[in-house]
Design a protein around this motif. Structure first.
Motif, PDB file in Angstrom:
ATOM      1  N   VAL A 172       0.744  -1.156   0.016  1.00  0.00           N
ATOM      2  CA  VAL A 172      -0.126  -0.103  -0.053  1.00  0.00           C
ATOM      3  C   VAL A 172       0.799   1.395  -0.165  1.00  0.00           C
ATOM      4  CG1 VAL A 172      -1.805  -1.040   1.154  1.00  0.00           C
ATOM      5  CG2 VAL A 172      -0.290   0.077   2.491  1.00  0.00           C
ATOM      6  N   GLY A 173       0.274   2.321  -0.364  1.00  0.00           N
ATOM      7  CA  GLY A 173       0.968   3.723  -0.294  1.00  0.00           C
ATOM      8  C   GLY A 173       0.339   4.464   0.635  1.00  0.00           C
ATOM      9  N   VAL A 174       1.000   4.935   1.639  1.00  0.00           N
ATOM     10  CA  VAL A 174       0.380   5.804   2.878  1.00  0.00           C
ATOM     11  C   VAL A 174       0.795   7.266   2.504  1.00  0.00           C
ATOM     12  CG1 VAL A 174       0.409   6.046   5.248  1.00  0.00           C
ATOM     13  CG2 VAL A 174       0.710   3.869   4.377  1.00  0.00           C
ATOM     14  N   ASP A 175      -0.379   7.911   2.421  1.00  0.00           N
ATOM     15  CA  ASP A 175       0.019   9.472   2.607  1.00  0.00           C
ATOM     16  C   ASP A 175       0.203  10.118   4.095  1.00  0.00           C
ATOM     17  OD1 ASP A 175      -0.362   9.289  -0.107  1.00  0.00           O
ATOM     18  OD2 ASP A 175      -2.369  10.306   0.126  1.00  0.00           O
ATOM     19  N   LEU A 176       1.120  10.374   4.496  1.00  0.00           N
ATOM     20  CA  LEU A 176       1.918  10.870   5.660  1.00  0.00           C
ATOM     21  C   LEU A 176       1.807  12.352   5.866  1.00  0.00           C
ATOM     22  CD1 LEU A 176       2.825   9.770   8.443  1.00  0.00           C
ATOM     23  CD2 LEU A 176       5.055  10.011   7.739  1.00  0.00           C
ATOM     24  N   LEU A 177       1.117  12.735   6.716  1.00  0.00           N
ATOM     25  CA  LEU A 177       1.076  14.453   6.653  1.00  0.00           C
ATOM     26  C   LEU A 177       1.848  14.848   7.705  1.00  0.00           C
ATOM     27  CD1 LEU A 177      -2.910  14.671   6.599  1.00  0.00           C
ATOM     28  CD2 LEU A 177      -1.327  14.342   4.613  1.00  0.00           C
ATOM     29  N   PRO A 178       3.039  15.752   7.558  1.00  0.00           N
ATOM     30  CA  PRO A 178       3.812  16.040   8.900  1.00  0.00           C
ATOM     31  C   PRO A 178       3.134  17.412   9.101  1.00  0.00           C
ATOM     32  CG  PRO A 178       4.784  16.768   6.536  1.00  0.00           C
ATOM     33  CD  PRO A 178       3.296  15.918   6.064  1.00  0.00           C
ATOM     34  N   ARG A 179       2.969  17.551  10.412  1.00  0.00           N
ATOM     35  CA  ARG A 179       2.272  18.610  10.853  1.00  0.00           C
ATOM     36  C   ARG A 179       3.398  19.850  11.077  1.00  0.00           C
ATOM     37  NH1 ARG A 179      -1.985  17.797  14.223  1.00  0.00           N
ATOM     38  NH2 ARG A 179      -2.116  20.152  14.326  1.00  0.00           N
ATOM     39  N   THR A 180       2.927  21.107  11.168  1.00  0.00           N
ATOM     40  CA  THR A 180       3.928  22.216  11.139  1.00  0.00           C
ATOM     41  C   THR A 180       4.952  22.221  12.256  1.00  0.00           C
ATOM     42  OG1 THR A 180       1.990  23.609  10.453  1.00  0.00           O
ATOM     43  CG2 THR A 180       4.128  24.535  11.477  1.00  0.00           C
ATOM     44  N   GLY A 181       6.142  22.253  11.816  1.00  0.00           N
ATOM     45  CA  GLY A 181       7.366  21.656  12.765  1.00  0.00           C
ATOM     46  C   GLY A 181       7.861  20.730  12.575  1.00  0.00           C
ATOM     47  N   TRP A 182       7.216  19.727  11.752  1.00  0.00           N
ATOM     48  CA  TRP A 182       8.202  18.335  11.362  1.00  0.00           C
ATOM     49  C   TRP A 182       8.365  17.522  12.643  1.00  0.00           C
ATOM     50  CZ3 TRP A 182       8.549  16.601   6.682  1.00  0.00           C
ATOM     51  CH2 TRP A 182       8.712  17.578   5.774  1.00  0.00           C
ATOM     52  N   ARG A 183       7.250  17.598  13.734  1.00  0.00           N
ATOM     53  CA  ARG A 183       7.765  16.784  14.970  1.00  0.00           C
ATOM     54  C   ARG A 183       6.565  15.808  14.945  1.00  0.00           C
ATOM     55  NH1 ARG A 183       9.824  18.020  20.770  1.00  0.00           N
ATOM     56  NH2 ARG A 183       9.555  15.841  21.477  1.00  0.00           N
ATOM     57  N   ARG A 184       5.419  16.181  14.302  1.00  0.00           N
ATOM     58  CA  ARG A 184       4.170  15.129  14.549  1.00  0.00           C
ATOM     59  C   ARG A 184       3.666  14.820  13.272  1.00  0.00           C
ATOM     60  NH1 ARG A 184      -0.279  17.766  17.610  1.00  0.00           N
ATOM     61  NH2 ARG A 184       0.467  19.772  16.838  1.00  0.00           N
ATOM     62  N   PHE A 185       3.059  13.708  13.312  1.00  0.00           N
ATOM     63  CA  PHE A 185       2.359  13.374  11.891  1.00  0.00           C
ATOM     64  C   PHE A 185       1.118  12.541  12.126  1.00  0.00           C
ATOM     65  CE2 PHE A 185       7.056  12.987  11.683  1.00  0.00           C
ATOM     66  CZ  PHE A 185       7.379  13.430  10.410  1.00  0.00           C
ATOM     67  N   ALA A 186       0.435  12.807  10.917  1.00  0.00           N
ATOM     68  CA  ALA A 186      -1.004  11.810  10.932  1.00  0.00           C
ATOM     69  C   ALA A 186      -1.003  11.409   9.437  1.00  0.00           C
ATOM     70  CB  ALA A 186      -1.941  12.933  10.925  1.00  0.00           C
ATOM     71  N   VAL A 187      -1.840  10.113   9.405  1.00  0.00           N
ATOM     72  CA  VAL A 187      -1.944   9.508   8.118  1.00  0.00           C
ATOM     73  C   VAL A 187      -3.274  10.100   7.679  1.00  0.00           C
ATOM     74  CG1 VAL A 187      -2.634   7.261   7.266  1.00  0.00           C
ATOM     75  CG2 VAL A 187      -0.931   7.500   8.777  1.00  0.00           C
ATOM     76  N   GLY A 188      -2.949  10.532   6.533  1.00  0.00           N
ATOM     77  CA  GLY A 188      -4.106  11.214   5.610  1.00  0.00           C
ATOM     78  C   GLY A 188      -5.012   9.920   4.916  1.00  0.00           C
ATOM     79  N   GLU A 189      -3.995   9.118   4.133  1.00  0.00           N
ATOM     80  CA  GLU A 189      -4.880   8.241   3.195  1.00  0.00           C
ATOM     81  C   GLU A 189      -4.038   6.728   3.127  1.00  0.00           C
ATOM     82  OE1 GLU A 189      -6.382   9.183  -0.453  1.00  0.00           O
ATOM     83  OE2 GLU A 189      -7.340  11.222   0.364  1.00  0.00           O
ATOM     84  N   VAL A 190      -4.505   5.806   2.986  1.00  0.00           N
ATOM     85  CA  VAL A 190      -3.931   4.597   2.556  1.00  0.00           C
ATOM     86  C   VAL A 190      -4.302   4.250   1.038  1.00  0.00           C
ATOM     87  CG1 VAL A 190      -3.433   2.299   3.440  1.00  0.00           C
ATOM     88  CG2 VAL A 190      -3.894   3.911   5.198  1.00  0.00           C
ATOM     89  N   ASN A 191      -3.316   3.967   0.321  1.00  0.00           N
ATOM     90  CA  ASN A 191      -3.880   3.645  -1.130  1.00  0.00           C
ATOM     91  C   ASN A 191      -3.421   2.498  -1.524  1.00  0.00           C
ATOM     92  OD1 ASN A 191      -4.470   6.896  -1.974  1.00  0.00           O
ATOM     93  ND2 ASN A 191      -2.768   6.689  -0.697  1.00  0.00           N
ATOM     94  N   ALA A 192      -4.480   1.649  -2.095  1.00  0.00           N
ATOM     95  CA  ALA A 192      -4.128   0.567  -2.824  1.00  0.00           C
ATOM     96  C   ALA A 192      -3.175   0.527  -3.945  1.00  0.00           C
ATOM     97  CB  ALA A 192      -5.327  -0.301  -3.216  1.00  0.00           C
ATOM     98  N   PHE A 193      -3.168   1.482  -4.629  1.00  0.00           N
ATOM     99  CA  PHE A 193      -2.148   1.189  -5.880  1.00  0.00           C
ATOM    100  C   PHE A 193      -1.146   2.423  -5.589  1.00  0.00           C
ATOM    101  CE2 PHE A 193      -6.319  -0.536  -7.930  1.00  0.00           C
ATOM    102  CZ  PHE A 193      -6.232  -1.783  -7.530  1.00  0.00           C
TER     103      PHE A 193
END
Length: 379
Positions: free
Chosen positions: A320-341
């Motif tokens: 899978v391809g995971v869209d990783l969202l770095p929060r302002t400042g580059w210390r925290r992250f959230a997962v935006g989407e998980v993509n099959a292709f």
């Protein structure tokens, strides 16, 4: 040709895909480079018309049906790949087709690399968000997350959900969309004024088309007109998180996870909310991103762990391809989407320490299949 370590004979791949598409040709190149027989390709258009047929012992990869006018016509009812509407019909037809592929593989004694049930979740952003959130993965807040959440059918209902969730900035995403098709980045400013950024354009009849030009809607009336066309196909609403920047441009990452391990990553940067490369996004500097994380007191490994936890929600899907969202400042992250292709990253090899150094994402998947077969044979 070198034999498969699991069976004493070469692994035989079959691919459900579009034969001339670069996804299929790049995977076939990786298979041949491993000294294995070229994969047998089952064209999506044929599978959609008549179903799939596999051979005993084949290892089956389901690839994207996109970028093919006939497959698109069979799935969405139109061969115009620029049209935005029709995603609900596409989803029903696609999930029915992959269910049939799954049955055919089981009956033939073939092995699937992509689970039909998991694909159904991955291609519904509302369900995918709910599954990852339930697993403890950090994701943006959403009032449409999960199977029992509200399903807005018009702008008034969308606005009510945004108000109820206290969201002043949100992404409105077609539930079954891809490649930022129909995505709307909405924001409410002082005095209730609204604006939205999107690449979707309406013609005089109200039909929606994708454009390579990102534009801004500045009135609620314009936004409502657009959302009223999008909503019947299903919408997922999620918080628009402030993202970190690189070279003055908003940045996120696409991280490929193969066999449970993060192996490849690309930084995507843009002056717009959507970082997709076809909308003017650019590849950023991965080494600089890693340095920024560590300089902020974070750990790069934690970012990769978030992607691997998201991928672990889909254990029967190899990649899978995971869209990783770095929060302002580059210390925290959230997962935006998980993509099959989400593995189409031409020319990109695995990052240091990811276990796929020197390999592209397709070679890494071929290698993972062979290692799994060897482990199964040894068990």
């Amino acid at each position: 040709m070198s034999p498969s370590p699991s069976s004493g004979r070469a692994t035989r791949f079959a691919v459900v895909g579009n034969p001339a598409n670069r996804r299929v040709t790049l995977f076939a190149d990786a298979v041949r480079a491993a000294g294995l027989p070229a994969p047998r390709v089952l064209p999506w258009a044929d599978v959609l018309r008549a179903g799939a047929s596999f051979r005993a012992g084949e290892t089956v990869r389901i690839d994207s049906p996109g970028e093919n006018a006939e497959a698109d016509r069979l799935l969405r009812g139109t061969a115009d790949g620029a049209r935005v509407e029709g995603t609900a019909r596409w989803y029903r037809a696609f999930t029915a087709a992959v269910d049939g592929i799954g049955r055919a593989a089981r009956e033939a004694g073939a092995r699937l690399l992509d689970d039909p049930g998991e694909l159904a979740v991955l291609f519904d952003k509302r369900l995918c968000h709910g599954v990852t959130a339930a697993a403890g993965v950090t994701v943006p807040a959403s009032p449409t997350s999960g199977p029992r959440a509200p399903r807005p059918s018009c702008w008034e209902e969308v606005r009510g959900l945004l108000d109820g969730a206290g969201l002043r900035r949100a992404f409105l995403k077609p539930a079954h969309g891809s490649s930022a098709s129909g995505v709307v980045a909405w924001a409410r400013g002082p005095g209730g004024r609204m604006q939205a950024v999107t690449s979707a354009e309406q013609d005089g009849d109200g039909r929606l088309f994708n454009s390579l030009r990102v534009r801004t809607l500045r009135t609620e009336r314009e936004i409502a007109r657009l959302v009223d066309v999008l909503a019947p196909d299903g919408l997922h609403l999620e918080q628009w998180l402030p993202k970190a920047a690189q070279h003055g441009r908003a940045a996120d990452l696409r991280v490929v996870v193969v066999g449970g391990r993060a192996t490849h990553a690309v930084v995507r940067t843009s002056r717009h909310p959507m970082t997709n490369l076809h909308l003017g996004g650019r590849r950023g500097d991965l080494a600089r991103a890693r340095t920024a994380v560590e300089a902020a007191g974070g750990r790069w490994r934690d970012a990769l762990d978030a992607c691997e936890r998201a991928a672990a929600c889909f254990p029967r899907t190899l990649c899978v391809g995971v869209d990783l969202l770095p929060r302002t400042g580059w210390r925290r992250f959230a997962v935006g989407e998980v993509n099959a292709f989400g593995d189409l990253l031409p020319g990109l090899t695995g990052f240091p320490g990811g276990g796929a150094e020197g390999q592209d994402a397709y070679a890494a998947q071929v290698d993972a299949v062979r290692r799994e077969e060897a482990a199964d044979a040894a068990a």
